[in-house]
Design an enzyme around this catalytic site. Structure first.
Site, PDB file in Angstrom:
ATOM      1  N   LYS A 192       0.848  -1.195   0.000  1.00  0.00           N
ATOM      2  CA  LYS A 192       0.000   0.000   0.000  1.00  0.00           C
ATOM      3  C   LYS A 192       0.882   1.243   0.000  1.00  0.00           C
ATOM      4  O   LYS A 192       1.581   1.521   0.971  1.00  0.00           O
ATOM      5  CB  LYS A 192      -0.899   0.044   1.246  1.00  0.00           C
ATOM      6  CG  LYS A 192      -1.933   1.187   1.130  1.00  0.00           C
ATOM      7  CD  LYS A 192      -2.549   1.574   2.439  1.00  0.00           C
ATOM      8  CE  LYS A 192      -1.868   2.725   3.114  1.00  0.00           C
ATOM      9  NZ  LYS A 192      -1.878   3.984   2.360  1.00  0.00           N
ATOM     10  N   GLY A 245       7.289   5.231   7.768  1.00  0.00           N
ATOM     11  CA  GLY A 245       6.407   6.379   7.946  1.00  0.00           C
ATOM     12  C   GLY A 245       6.642   7.004   9.304  1.00  0.00           C
ATOM     13  O   GLY A 245       7.729   6.887   9.868  1.00  0.00           O
ATOM     14  N   GLU A 267      10.616   1.607   9.877  1.00  0.00           N
ATOM     15  CA  GLU A 267      11.566   2.693   9.568  1.00  0.00           C
ATOM     16  C   GLU A 267      10.814   3.995   9.828  1.00  0.00           C
ATOM     17  O   GLU A 267       9.899   4.328   9.074  1.00  0.00           O
ATOM     18  CB  GLU A 267      11.998   2.636   8.095  1.00  0.00           C
ATOM     19  CG  GLU A 267      12.681   1.362   7.674  1.00  0.00           C
ATOM     20  CD  GLU A 267      13.995   1.121   8.389  1.00  0.00           C
ATOM     21  OE1 GLU A 267      14.608   2.095   8.875  1.00  0.00           O
ATOM     22  OE2 GLU A 267      14.389  -0.042   8.487  1.00  0.00           O
ATOM     23  N   CYS A 301      13.470  11.427   6.281  1.00  0.00           N
ATOM     24  CA  CYS A 301      13.759  10.849   7.604  1.00  0.00           C
ATOM     25  C   CYS A 301      15.199  11.107   7.994  1.00  0.00           C
ATOM     26  O   CYS A 301      15.527  11.250   9.158  1.00  0.00           O
ATOM     27  CB  CYS A 301      13.456   9.356   7.589  1.00  0.00           C
ATOM     28  SG  CYS A 301      14.348   8.491   6.292  1.00  0.00           S
ATOM     29  N   GLU A 401      10.649  16.250  15.002  1.00  0.00           N
ATOM     30  CA  GLU A 401      10.889  16.210  13.568  1.00  0.00           C
ATOM     31  C   GLU A 401      10.044  17.315  12.916  1.00  0.00           C
ATOM     32  O   GLU A 401       8.823  17.301  13.033  1.00  0.00           O
ATOM     33  CB  GLU A 401      10.448  14.834  13.056  1.00  0.00           C
ATOM     34  CG  GLU A 401      10.954  14.494  11.697  1.00  0.00           C
ATOM     35  CD  GLU A 401      10.525  13.098  11.269  1.00  0.00           C
ATOM     36  OE1 GLU A 401       9.371  12.716  11.537  1.00  0.00           O
ATOM     37  OE2 GLU A 401      11.340  12.414  10.640  1.00  0.00           O
TER      38      GLU A 401
HETATM   39  P1  NAD Z   1       2.498   8.355   7.794  1.00  0.00           P
HETATM   40  O1  NAD Z   1       2.901   7.570   8.977  1.00  0.00           O
HETATM   41  O2  NAD Z   1       1.434   9.370   7.944  1.00  0.00           O
HETATM   42  O3  NAD Z   1       2.003   7.388   6.610  1.00  0.00           O
HETATM   43  C1  NAD Z   1       2.804   6.348   6.115  1.00  0.00           C
HETATM   44  C2  NAD Z   1       1.905   5.268   5.505  1.00  0.00           C
HETATM   45  O4  NAD Z   1       1.125   4.673   6.531  1.00  0.00           O
HETATM   46  C3  NAD Z   1       0.920   5.776   4.473  1.00  0.00           C
HETATM   47  O5  NAD Z   1       0.830   4.826   3.427  1.00  0.00           O
HETATM   48  C4  NAD Z   1      -0.388   5.832   5.253  1.00  0.00           C
HETATM   49  O6  NAD Z   1      -1.539   5.733   4.453  1.00  0.00           O
HETATM   50  C5  NAD Z   1      -0.238   4.631   6.145  1.00  0.00           C
HETATM   51  N1  NAD Z   1      -1.063   4.637   7.355  1.00  0.00           N
HETATM   52  C6  NAD Z   1      -1.600   5.692   8.007  1.00  0.00           C
HETATM   53  N2  NAD Z   1      -2.283   5.269   9.087  1.00  0.00           N
HETATM   54  C7  NAD Z   1      -2.185   3.920   9.127  1.00  0.00           C
HETATM   55  C8  NAD Z   1      -2.676   2.909  10.017  1.00  0.00           C
HETATM   56  N3  NAD Z   1      -3.394   3.200  11.084  1.00  0.00           N
HETATM   57  N4  NAD Z   1      -2.377   1.611   9.759  1.00  0.00           N
HETATM   58  C9  NAD Z   1      -1.617   1.283   8.683  1.00  0.00           C
HETATM   59  N5  NAD Z   1      -1.141   2.205   7.807  1.00  0.00           N
HETATM   60  C10 NAD Z   1      -1.406   3.508   8.026  1.00  0.00           C
HETATM   61  O7  NAD Z   1       3.860   8.970   7.247  1.00  0.00           O
HETATM   62  P2  NAD Z   1       4.046   9.976   6.050  1.00  0.00           P
HETATM   63  O8  NAD Z   1       3.516  11.299   6.484  1.00  0.00           O
HETATM   64  O9  NAD Z   1       3.559   9.375   4.775  1.00  0.00           O
HETATM   65  O10 NAD Z   1       5.655  10.035   5.962  1.00  0.00           O
HETATM   66  C11 NAD Z   1       6.405  10.855   6.758  1.00  0.00           C
HETATM   67  C12 NAD Z   1       7.046  10.106   7.902  1.00  0.00           C
HETATM   68  O11 NAD Z   1       7.790   8.979   7.409  1.00  0.00           O
HETATM   69  C13 NAD Z   1       8.081  10.918   8.645  1.00  0.00           C
HETATM   70  O12 NAD Z   1       7.911  10.791  10.045  1.00  0.00           O
HETATM   71  C14 NAD Z   1       9.418  10.329   8.222  1.00  0.00           C
HETATM   72  O13 NAD Z   1      10.465  10.508   9.117  1.00  0.00           O
HETATM   73  C15 NAD Z   1       9.066   8.913   8.022  1.00  0.00           C
HETATM   74  N6  NAD Z   1      10.031   8.265   7.106  1.00  0.00           N
HETATM   75  C16 NAD Z   1      10.944   7.401   7.618  1.00  0.00           C
HETATM   76  C17 NAD Z   1      11.884   6.811   6.795  1.00  0.00           C
HETATM   77  C18 NAD Z   1      12.896   5.840   7.326  1.00  0.00           C
HETATM   78  O14 NAD Z   1      13.407   5.063   6.538  1.00  0.00           O
HETATM   79  N7  NAD Z   1      13.195   5.839   8.612  1.00  0.00           N
HETATM   80  C19 NAD Z   1      11.876   7.099   5.437  1.00  0.00           C
HETATM   81  C20 NAD Z   1      10.933   7.987   4.942  1.00  0.00           C
HETATM   82  C21 NAD Z   1      10.000   8.549   5.797  1.00  0.00           C
END
Ligand code: NAD
Length: 510
Positions: A192, A245, A267, A301, A401
């Site tokens: 997804k 995320g 991650e 990130c 962050e």
């Molecule tokens: P997010 O957590 O809002 O969403 C990430 C994904 O999770 C999306 O596909 C979203 O639809 C899904 N999601 C949302 N709620 C969910 C639930 N309850 N159950 C399952 N899936 C769900 O993150 P974002 O805003 O898309 O991305 C930004 C964040 O990602 C930042 O905090 C960033 O640091 C982190 N990030 C981390 C890395 C890493 O490798 N450590 C890399 C890139 C981004």
């Protein structure tokens, strides 16, 4: 208006119509049963870039069942490593051949510069090729010293059905840090992407089919966290969830997956410092700090959103970073010269701004930027390169962050103090040190609480090197052989040779 390098024009035409992104279930591209769709408006250009099927319970369950069937009947998991590698290498070829098509839509959905999208989409081919090489290297261990009549073998097997949930900031790259490794291990998958950037993941479906991946081995469901992501985290048929995320959603997924005790790999976020000592190559360090905070508009990130600079050089060093930041080309992401593009949503732009306002209210000083940026003809969903001084470790801007082009400057006097400031964070994704003294670098590297430490560089990455975080930046590792191992389960096999086993039940005398 801030004196900075803003690019507003481009020769690249916009697409004639929105891309129609569909689910990919059991080898077929399909719309949602109820016809629901989501439109993605480009953060930079304001046009509807894509109209994506919006998945519900029906599509998600169908996709999970398809992945389960495909795993259990062995159409992929029982293929030889050689045969799996052949398909993954073909996918790599197709990704590279489709780089431009992928890159344009990635840029329009995310707001990132086209040069970066080309690098990420085309470069992802290398991750697929590296994973293909790992498909042929799976091996366990043998124990030949357990006694004359025993041979012990530890086998590695694919873990099963893997849910892959990805964010919007590096949609195609992060997908490629996970999916080919899961497939190389012999797993099947349900993917997804973020609801904001579904299209390049949907486009990959066509490439997987063309490369000959059997139906049902990789299924893609487009849609929101609720219900798609939460079903992918809770259904019994899923064996593992790998998520990239936010830390908040990572915690929700961990709790949701706990009921069925699935393996969870995460991650998450970071508050990554670069520490600068006076004996360092200060020109190189200033350039890397400027890159580290503005790359992907700080929506990364690995953003080096705080620097910890020696007090004796702080004024000079910050002046250098301010000067360099003015020269970074912000603006139209479709122009190949642009280095920094748009912010993903207006809400996120407001959130970045409120972090800056809170820092000022707490006593910090903005020495560059600190407001939205208007790009002529494209609107104001951009943020100025921003540098904040006078930050103390207790301020929210030093700890949270921001996910924007906002650098917090802290200072130190001794190595001990620099290490303490580095580790004074709930996150532990990455950290960097700049010094010409190898002892300083090594001591810092050993004591920094982070999954990756860079010395005299920032954000260099390779498919061979494991990536991930400690503390609240995540659990498990991605890429490299360690990342690959996450998708493998361990089975011990004990073989008795001949009929030498002592009976447990003693013969009774009549
Ligand atoms: P997010 O957590 O809002 O969403 C990430 C994904 O999770 C999306 O596909 C979203 O639809 C899904 N999601 C949302 N709620 C969910 C639930 N309850 N159950 C399952 N899936 C769900 O993150 P974002 O805003 O898309 O991305 C930004 C964040 O990602 C930042 O905090 C960033 O640091 C982190 N990030 C981390 C890395 C890493 O490798 N450590 C890399 C890139 C981004």
């Amino acid at each position: 208006m801030l004196d900075m390098h803003v690019i507003s024009d481009t020769n690249t035409p916009l697409p004639a119509e929105p891309y129609h992104a569909r689910h990919f279930i059991d080898g077929k591209l399909v719309d949602s049963a109820d016809g629901a769709t989501t439109e993605r408006v480009s953060p930079s250009h304001g046009i509807v870039v894509s109209r994506a099927a919006r998945g519900g319970e029906a599509e998600t369950i169908r996709a999970i069942k398809a992945a389960r069937r495909a795993f259990d009947d062995g159409r992929w998991s029982r293929l030889s490593g050689k045969d799996r590698a052949k398909v993954l290498n073909r996918v790599a070829d197709l990704i590279e051949a489709n780089e431009e098509r992928l890159a344009i839509i990635e840029t329009l959905e995310s707001g990132k510069p086209i040069s970066q999208s080309r690098g990420e989409c085309g470069g992802a081919g290398d991750l697929w090729r590296y994973a293909a090489s790992l498909a042929r290297s799976v091996h366990g261990e043998s124990h030949n010293t357990l006694g004359e009549d025993i041979l012990g073998i530890v086998l590695k097997e694919p873990i099963g059905v893997v849910s892959i949930i990805t964010p919007w900031n590096f949609p195609f790259w992060i997908l490629s840090q996970k999916l080919p490794f899961a497939l190389a291990a012999g797993c099947t998958a349900v993917v997804k992407p973020s609801e904001m950037t579904p299209s390049t993941t949907a486009m990959l479906a066509e490439l997987l089919a063309e490369a000959g991946l059997p139906p049902g081995v990789c299924n893609i469901v487009l849609g929101h966290g609720d219900p798609v992501g939460s079903l992918m985290s809770t259904q019994e048929d899923v064996d593992m969830v790998t998520f990239t995320g936010s830390t908040a959603v990572g915690k929700t997924i961990t709790k949701a997956a706990g009921d069925s005790l699935k393996k969870v790999a995460l991650e998450l976020g970071g508050k990554n410092p670069q520490v600068i000592f006076p004996d360092a190559d200060l020109e190189g360090a200033a350039d890397a700090v400027t890159f580290g905070v503005h790359f992907n508009v700080g929506q990364c990130c690995n953003s080096s959103s705080r620097i910890i600079v020696h007090q004796d050089i702080a004024d000079d060093f910050v002046s250098r970073v301010v000067e360099l930041s003015r020269n970074v080309a912000f603006g139209n992401p479709l122009n190949p010269d642009t280095q920094v593009g748009a912010i993903v949503t207006p809400e996120h732009n407001d959130k970045i701004d409120s972090h800056v306002r809170a820092a000022v209210a707490a006593g910090a000083e903005v020495c560059l930027g600190g407001a939205s940026l208007t790009v002529p003809g494209l609107g104001d969903q951009f943020y100025q390169p921003t540098i904040i001084r006078g930050v103390t470790p207790d301020m929210a801007i030093a700890r949270e962050e921001v996910f924007g082009p906002v650098l917090s400057v802290l200072t130190f006097r001794t190595l001990e103090e620099a290490i303490a400031l580095t580790n004074d964070a709930s996150y532990g994704l990455s950290a960097g040190v700049w010094s010409d003294n190898v002892h300083t670098c090594l001591e810092f590297a050993r004591r920094a609480q982070a999954g990756t430490v860079w010395t005299n560089t920032w954000m260099d990455g390779f498919p061979e090197l494991a990536f991930g975080g400690v503390k609240q930046s995540g659990q498990g590792r991605e890429i490299g052989s360690y990342g690959f191992e996450e998708f493998l389960e361990v089975k011990s096999l004990v073989m008795r040779i001949g009929r030498t086993r002592e009976p447990w039940v003693k013969k009774r005398s009549p």
